[in-house]
Design a protein around this motif. Structure first.
Motif, short mmCIF file in Angstrom:
data_model
loop_
_atom_site.label_atom_id
_atom_site.label_comp_id
_atom_site.label_asym_id
_atom_site.label_seq_id
_atom_site.Cartn_x
_atom_site.Cartn_y
_atom_site.Cartn_z
N HIS A 51 0.52 -1.28 0.06
CA HIS A 51 0.05 0.11 0.15
C HIS A 51 1.10 1.44 -0.01
CE1 HIS A 51 -3.15 -2.83 1.27
NE2 HIS A 51 -2.49 -3.00 2.33
N GLN A 52 2.46 1.45 0.33
CA GLN A 52 3.09 2.11 0.20
C GLN A 52 4.41 2.45 -0.18
OE1 GLN A 52 2.16 4.13 4.26
NE2 GLN A 52 1.78 2.12 5.19
N ILE A 53 4.94 3.82 -0.39
CA ILE A 53 6.27 3.42 -0.86
C ILE A 53 6.96 4.14 0.22
CG2 ILE A 53 6.30 3.30 -3.23
CD1 ILE A 53 6.59 5.72 -3.00
N ALA A 54 8.28 3.72 0.37
CA ALA A 54 9.35 5.13 1.36
C ALA A 54 10.47 4.89 1.11
CB ALA A 54 9.27 4.47 2.62
N GLY A 66 14.06 11.20 5.36
CA GLY A 66 13.10 9.83 5.03
C GLY A 66 12.20 10.21 4.43
N PHE A 67 10.99 9.58 3.71
CA PHE A 67 9.53 9.96 3.24
C PHE A 67 8.97 8.14 3.88
CE2 PHE A 67 11.05 9.46 -0.32
CZ PHE A 67 10.32 8.39 -1.13
N VAL A 68 7.45 8.91 4.14
CA VAL A 68 6.56 7.39 3.76
C VAL A 68 5.36 8.07 2.73
CG1 VAL A 68 4.78 5.62 4.37
CG2 VAL A 68 6.98 6.07 5.54
N SER A 69 4.88 7.45 1.85
CA SER A 69 3.88 7.80 0.96
C SER A 69 2.49 6.98 0.51
CB SER A 69 4.72 8.40 -0.62
OG SER A 69 3.54 8.46 -1.40
N GLY A 72 -1.07 9.10 -2.36
CA GLY A 72 -0.88 10.21 -2.86
C GLY A 72 -0.49 11.15 -1.70
N THR A 73 -0.69 11.47 -0.50
CA THR A 73 0.54 11.97 0.69
C THR A 73 2.16 11.65 0.86
OG1 THR A 73 -2.00 12.86 1.43
CG2 THR A 73 -0.29 13.24 3.29
N PHE A 74 2.53 12.58 0.87
CA PHE A 74 4.20 12.49 2.19
C PHE A 74 4.34 12.49 2.94
CE2 PHE A 74 5.96 12.66 -2.64
CZ PHE A 74 6.80 11.92 -2.57
N THR A 75 4.73 11.81 4.04
CA THR A 75 4.74 12.17 5.44
C THR A 75 6.93 12.21 5.62
OG1 THR A 75 2.59 11.14 6.01
CG2 THR A 75 4.80 11.44 7.78
N GLN A 76 6.89 12.80 6.00
CA GLN A 76 8.78 13.11 6.32
C GLN A 76 8.48 12.27 8.25
OE1 GLN A 76 10.76 17.80 5.86
NE2 GLN A 76 11.60 17.04 7.41
N SER A 93 1.89 -2.91 8.30
CA SER A 93 1.13 -2.96 8.85
C SER A 93 1.81 -1.25 9.38
CB SER A 93 1.83 -3.24 10.33
OG SER A 93 1.07 -4.96 10.32
N GLY A 94 3.00 -0.32 8.27
CA GLY A 94 3.44 0.50 8.37
C GLY A 94 4.56 0.68 9.32
N GLN A 95 4.97 -0.52 9.74
CA GLN A 95 6.35 -0.09 10.18
C GLN A 95 7.88 -0.19 9.56
OE1 GLN A 95 6.22 -4.18 12.39
NE2 GLN A 95 5.15 -3.11 14.46
N LEU A 96 8.38 0.68 10.29
CA LEU A 96 9.74 1.22 8.91
C LEU A 96 10.73 0.46 9.72
CD1 LEU A 96 8.82 5.29 9.18
CD2 LEU A 96 8.18 2.85 7.17
N ASN A 97 11.74 0.40 9.08
CA ASN A 97 13.35 0.18 9.09
C ASN A 97 14.06 1.13 8.26
OD1 ASN A 97 15.94 -1.27 9.95
ND2 ASN A 97 16.23 -2.65 8.79
N GLY A 98 14.72 1.54 8.65
CA GLY A 98 15.85 2.53 8.35
C GLY A 98 17.52 2.28 9.00
#
Length: 291
Positions: A51-54, A66-69, A72-76, A93-98
């Motif tokens: 569902h998302q890109i990052a 960093g960002f998550v889209s 259509g909406t970017f979150t910094q 689930s929207g959990q991130l690794n970075g």
């Protein structure tokens, strides 16, 4: 820093059939959509879920964020202790690794979930780098020990597991990037003679991945179907994206690009990555497979 949201800036998609004339590489068809964070000077897409890109971008402030889209909406995304932040993995689930760089110039892997940021530094590490994260919340990454040797690691709920491709280089070692829900891991390693190869670790068995005609192969992402995505350098040291499935390498180059890298592949076979256009501008992309 609190995340900020901006509008999405996606250029018109194009459909092209791509082919590189090297034996063992086959034709690939994708619908490409360019991705650029509004106001950015550089955008890199590192990860995709269903569902998302990052990824990461250079902002007007001259800093890397960093960002998550999402739809259509970017979150910094900025780690609170960072001068540089990159999102390398995102799960359903929207959990991130970075990865973030602190004020002292050291890099650390991080996990970001509902409870906030967690720094992931395996015991004995002096530098760490984050990779992908699967739906079980298992994050993959790489660290250097006090001798500067690279090792792969897995983290889940505070528990670390480290690993290396057998007989890897005593310093350059093993780098881990991708993981799927079955726990298969991909990345790259340098052998004892100094040559870099991609690898797949599945059920305790390592498989070396070398694209035909490549001088360097790097596996970056793997989906639940076992499709592996990454990049390779040809004899002229130009980067090309690839998708590997059932032993077959498919090369993927964004049209009119001077080089292409694929960083992730999701359950539907959609790929994401980055490329340089004819003007030398670095852009992100989404590649949707054409039936």
């Amino acid at each position: 820093m609190l995340p900020t949201k901006t509008a999405r800036n996606i250029l018109a998609p194009t459909v092209l059939s791509l082919f590189l004339g090297i034996p063992g590489l086959v034709q690939a068809q994708y619908l490409f959509t360019q991705v650029g964070v509004p106001g950015s000077t550089l955008t890199i897409v590192n990860a995709n879920s269903p569902h998302q890109i990052a990824g990461e971008f250079d902002g007007a402030d001259g800093k890397r964020h960093g960002f998550v889209s999402n739809h259509g909406t970017f979150t910094q995304i900025d780690h609170p202790d960072a001068v540089v932040t990159a999102v390398n993995g995102i799960n359903a689930s929207g959990q991130l690794n970075g990865t973030f760089e602190d004020l002292a110039g050291s890099t650390h892997s991080f996990f970001l979930g509902k409870g906030g940021f967690v720094t992931l530094d395996p015991p004995g590490s002096v530098r760490t780098q984050g990779g992908f994260i699967n739906t079980q919340g298992t994050a993959v990454g790489t660290y250097r020990d006090a001798t500067q040797k690279r090792h792969g690691f897995l983290w889940r709920s505070g528990v670390y597991t480290t690993f290396n491709v057998p007989n890897d280089h005593p310093v350059l070692g093993t780098v881990a990037f991708g993981i799927n829900d079955r726990g298969d891991v991909v990345g790259n390693y340098v052998d004892a003679t100094g040559n870099r190869h991609g690898f797949l670790l599945s059920k305790g068995v390592y498989t070396t991945l070398d694209a035909p005609g490549a001088v360097i192969t790097i596996a970056e992402g793997i989906n639940n179907s076992g499709e592996v995505a990454g990049l390779y350098l040809d004899s002229n040291f130009i980067a090309h994206g690839f998708v590997w499935s059932d032993g077959v390498f498919t090369t993927v180059d964004v049209p009119d690009s001077t080089w292409t890298e694929i960083h992730s592949i999701n359950a539907t076979g959609e790929i994401v990555g980055t490329f340089d256009d004819e003007n030398g501008v670095t852009r992100g992309f989404i590649g949707s497979p054409v039936p």
